[in-house]
Enzyme design. Structure first.
Site, short mmCIF file in Angstrom:
data_model
loop_
_atom_site.label_atom_id
_atom_site.label_comp_id
_atom_site.label_asym_id
_atom_site.label_seq_id
_atom_site.Cartn_x
_atom_site.Cartn_y
_atom_site.Cartn_z
N ASP A 56 -7.21 -1.83 -1.73
CA ASP A 56 -7.00 -0.40 -1.89
C ASP A 56 -8.14 0.29 -2.65
OD1 ASP A 56 -5.11 1.30 -1.04
OD2 ASP A 56 -3.86 1.26 -2.84
N LEU A 91 2.79 -0.98 7.90
CA LEU A 91 2.66 -2.24 8.62
C LEU A 91 3.99 -2.98 8.50
CD1 LEU A 91 0.32 -4.15 9.92
CD2 LEU A 91 0.81 -5.50 7.88
N CYS A 93 13.27 6.30 10.72
CA CYS A 93 12.36 6.79 9.65
C CYS A 93 12.06 8.28 9.85
CB CYS A 93 11.07 5.97 9.62
SG CYS A 93 10.22 5.85 11.20
N CYS A 119 11.37 6.05 4.16
CA CYS A 119 11.10 5.59 5.54
C CYS A 119 11.00 4.07 5.62
CB CYS A 119 9.86 6.26 6.11
SG CYS A 119 8.38 6.05 5.14
N CYS A 177 14.32 1.45 7.44
CA CYS A 177 13.79 0.68 8.57
C CYS A 177 14.58 -0.62 8.75
CB CYS A 177 12.30 0.36 8.34
SG CYS A 177 11.61 -0.61 9.68
S1 SF4 Z 1 11.65 0.27 13.41
FE1 SF4 Z 1 11.20 1.11 11.37
S2 SF4 Z 1 9.17 2.06 11.59
FE2 SF4 Z 1 9.96 1.73 13.66
S3 SF4 Z 1 10.96 3.65 14.19
FE3 SF4 Z 1 12.56 2.33 13.30
S4 SF4 Z 1 12.60 2.86 11.13
FE4 SF4 Z 1 10.68 3.66 11.97
S1 SF4 Z 2 7.15 8.07 2.17
FE1 SF4 Z 2 8.92 9.49 2.13
S2 SF4 Z 2 8.03 11.53 2.41
FE2 SF4 Z 2 6.46 10.04 3.01
S3 SF4 Z 2 6.72 9.79 5.22
FE3 SF4 Z 2 7.96 8.20 4.25
S4 SF4 Z 2 10.01 9.11 4.04
FE4 SF4 Z 2 8.57 10.78 4.43
#
Ligand code: SF4
Ligand code: SF4
Length: 308
Positions: free
Chosen positions: A130, A154, A190, A241, A245
């Site tokens: 990073d 990823l 997500c 997000c 998942c």
């Molecule tokens: S598998 Fe995960 S990254 Fe892919 S669309 Fe669903 S929540 Fe989003």
């Molecule tokens: S980290 Fe939070 S605000 Fe950023 S894209 Fe994912 S869900 Fe949305």
């Protein structure tokens, strides 16, 4: 030693150092990423992160970063915690619970690099976490460690997405791994769950709307009012997000002691955060990545959430 033996040596050492996946690609121009990065920057998806505009060529070609680069070794280190913050409090992204990963991973990479010198001899290269213009997710994807999901993280089929990515760029020829397919399918969890609607299309995150950017990268004195009431109580980063998942049902707790939180961190309730003193802040985040926002940044974020 043959390139097969070098490859085996590297993968064994990666495991020994606690990296749970290691994949290798040829150091080459990232052809697929180039137009995508250009479009993302042109659309101002990076907000005020102006540094993203720098080193465009170096970002796409590791040979411009490291003389004679032949291979990119991508490594994943798990940070999924065994315990989470209490319910109904201001939230911190899980990656920042413990000590700053930059230092922990840098130490591991230095040990890795020294080991290669000792075992193989003169190996040229650099280590990255990073810290320089390396498109870590693109390299990890190319090396078969996962696919880049619609949330732009990823994702590994066996471990989900709660891990750090690091690289060794070496002037050593190694056996390459190939990419795997995208397993997002028709899922849109997500996109549907993002509190600020920052995932503007599948695979496209508008960084300038993302809570991670707003709470960490954005240095303005006050957060933009359009996000009032939308921050879902995130005060440093955001995991929504990733939490939603389905692939993260495979996440398992890490075993890196340094990533464990300070004993009081998980107990902090909203009132504790609102009354946070600089002294307690320093104690809680002594070696943490949360220091990136400084005490004032945490205060700014908490008062924004409180007034939302
Ligand atoms: S598998 Fe995960 S990254 Fe892919 S669309 Fe669903 S929540 Fe989003
Ligand atoms: S980290 Fe939070 S605000 Fe950023 S894209 Fe994912 S869900 Fe949305």
């Amino acid at each position: 030693m043959s390139k097969e033996k070098h490859t085996r040596l590297i993968k064994e050492k990666a495991r020994e150092l606690g990296f749970f996946f290691c994949g290798i690609s040829k150091a080459d121009f990232l052809e697929e990423e180039a137009p995508r990065l250009e479009k993302w920057l042109n659309n101002q998806r990076h907000g005020k992160m102006n540094y993203m505009e720098n080193h465009f060529d170096k970002r796409l070609d590791p040979r411009l970063l490291v003389d004679g680069a032949k291979s990119v070794v991508s490594l994943l280190l798990n940070y999924y915690p065994s315990e989470k913050q209490a319910e109904n409090t201001y939230k911190i992204s899980k990656y920042a619970y413990g000590q700053d990963y930059h230092h922990i991973i840098k130490d591991k990479l230095k040990e890795f690099f020294q080991y290669l010198q000792d075992e193989i001899g003169e190996v040229g290269g650099r280590v990255f976490v990073d810290s320089a213009p390396v498109m870590d997710k693109a390299w990890a994807k190319k090396s078969g460690l996962g696919w880049i999901g619609k949330n732009s993280n990823l994702i590994n089929t066996k471990a989900g997405s709660f891990f750090f990515i690091a690289e060794l760029i070496l002037d050593l020829e190694l056996q390459e791994d190939g990419p795997i397919k995208d397993f997002c399918g028709t899922c849109t969890r997500c996109i549907d769950a993002c509190p600020t609607e920052a995932i503007v299309a599948p695979y496209v995150v508008d960084g300038s709307k993302c809570i991670s950017y707003l709470t960490i990268e954005l240095k303005d004195e006050i957060l933009p009012s359009e996000f009032k009431g939308k921050m879902d109580d995130w005060m440093f980063g955001c995991d929504v997000c990733q939490d939603v998942c389905p692939w993260n049902r495979f996440s398992k707790p890490h075993n890196t002691k340094a990533f464990d939180p300070h004993e009081n961190l998980l107990k902090m309730n909203k009132a504790d955060w609102e009354d946070l003193t600089e002294e307690v802040y320093r104690e809680l985040f002594k070696k943490s990545a949360v220091k990136r926002t400084k005490f004032n940044g945490v205060q700014r974020n908490v008062s924004f959430l409180k007034s939302s």
